[in-house]
Design an enzyme around this catalytic site. Structure first.
Site, short mmCIF file in Angstrom:
data_model
loop_
_atom_site.label_atom_id
_atom_site.label_comp_id
_atom_site.label_asym_id
_atom_site.label_seq_id
_atom_site.Cartn_x
_atom_site.Cartn_y
_atom_site.Cartn_z
N HIS A 23 0.81 -1.22 0.00
CA HIS A 23 0.00 0.00 0.00
C HIS A 23 0.84 1.27 0.00
O HIS A 23 0.31 2.37 0.15
CB HIS A 23 -0.94 0.02 1.22
N CYS A 83 7.57 21.62 -10.43
CA CYS A 83 6.61 22.11 -11.42
C CYS A 83 5.45 22.90 -10.82
O CYS A 83 4.65 23.44 -11.57
CB CYS A 83 6.07 20.94 -12.24
N PRO A 90 -5.38 -11.99 17.83
CA PRO A 90 -6.32 -12.33 18.91
C PRO A 90 -7.75 -12.49 18.44
O PRO A 90 -8.57 -13.10 19.14
CB PRO A 90 -6.19 -11.14 19.88
N ALA A 100 0.91 -9.45 18.30
CA ALA A 100 2.25 -9.65 17.73
C ALA A 100 3.34 -9.48 18.78
O ALA A 100 4.29 -10.27 18.83
CB ALA A 100 2.46 -8.66 16.58
#
Length: 260
Positions: free
Chosen positions: A127, A159, A224, A241
């Protein structure tokens, strides 16, 4: 099996697998204090933005093109709430495993850059990353630590066009290079797939787990909550984690602890 027995079994799989694909989502970064924007307790849980839009409307590619100041308003709000976050023990253990075994890869949905900050290099940021900006009009791009000091929306110094984060907004296509890298990785084959902190709702995130199930490669889920792949993984750890990864590391390296 008890949780201890599952941890023992998963540690044996990790030890025996030279090629591992870790798939990570918001759950791994939540342990670094990062909020979600739609989940329970998230920035936009069950409410519209100040502009009366859903967060999906505000953070869409269409909004970035038509009204970049609106899209940037909420991108900047989310970035401000995440600013200062650092990789947690789970990020660092995955990076340490890659340093031991060059066949370790990470496919992440997260745009926070914490895997890279932890030292992971075999990384597919599917992503994108909020720390990379690119111009919507020309090829100019730059990296930033955070958005402090940026005029919102920021102008391209080359630009004068509008810069935008190099992330996939709602309604936009995934980067082809990331999808090709994932496909090549699975074509070459991996020995273990580990899903961490993701609900696995997107097919390109759940796909490697289904692939593993079909070809007989073991898989693990660390989450979980119940997800779309909970019923097909080889082993399931109902842990965060930052709880599960240190337990696995201790089993792999009982004499070499990593500090929290």
């Amino acid at each position: 099996m008890t949780e201890t027995h599952i941890l023992d079994a998963v540690a044996r799989l990790v030890a025996d697998a030279p090629r591992i694909l870790f798939i990570t989502g918001a759950g791994i970064s939540a342990d670094s204090g990062l909020p979600t924007y739609r989940g329970i307790g998230g920035l936009y849980h069950e409410r519209l933005t100040d502009d009366g839009l859903t967060i999906e409307e505000a953070l869409s590619g269409e909004m970035m093109e038509a009204r970049p100041e609106v899209a940037w308003k909420y991108i900047a709000e989310i970035e401000a709430n995440c600013r200062g976050a650092v990789p947690n023990i789970a990020h660092r253990i995955i990076a340490a495993l890659e340093h031991e075994h060059p066949g370790v890869w990470v496919l992440t949905q997260n745009v926070d850059g914490l895997h890279r900050a932890a030292g992971s290099r075999n990384l597919i940021e599917i992503h994108g990353s909020v720390h990379r900006l690119r111009c919507t009009e020309c090829k100019h791009a730059r990296s930033v630590t955070d958005y402090s000091g940026l005029r919102i929306p920021p102008a391209c110094p080359a630009c004068g066009g509008v810069l935008r984060p190099d992330v996939v907004l709602f309604g936009e296509m995934l980067p082809e290079i990331g999808l090709k890298r994932l496909a090549a990785l699975l074509d070459d084959g991996v020995d273990l797939v580990v899903s961490i902190g993701t609900t696995s709702v997107f097919p390109y995130i759940s796909g490697p787990i289904w692939w593993a199930d079909q070809v007989g490669v073991p898989s693990v889920e660390i989450n979980p909550g119940e997800t779309g792949v909970s019923e097909i993984v080889t082993h399931r750890l109902r842990l965060r984690a930052a709880e599960a990864m240190p337990e696995l590391w201790r089993r792999l390296h009982p004499e070499r602890p990593l500090e929290d």
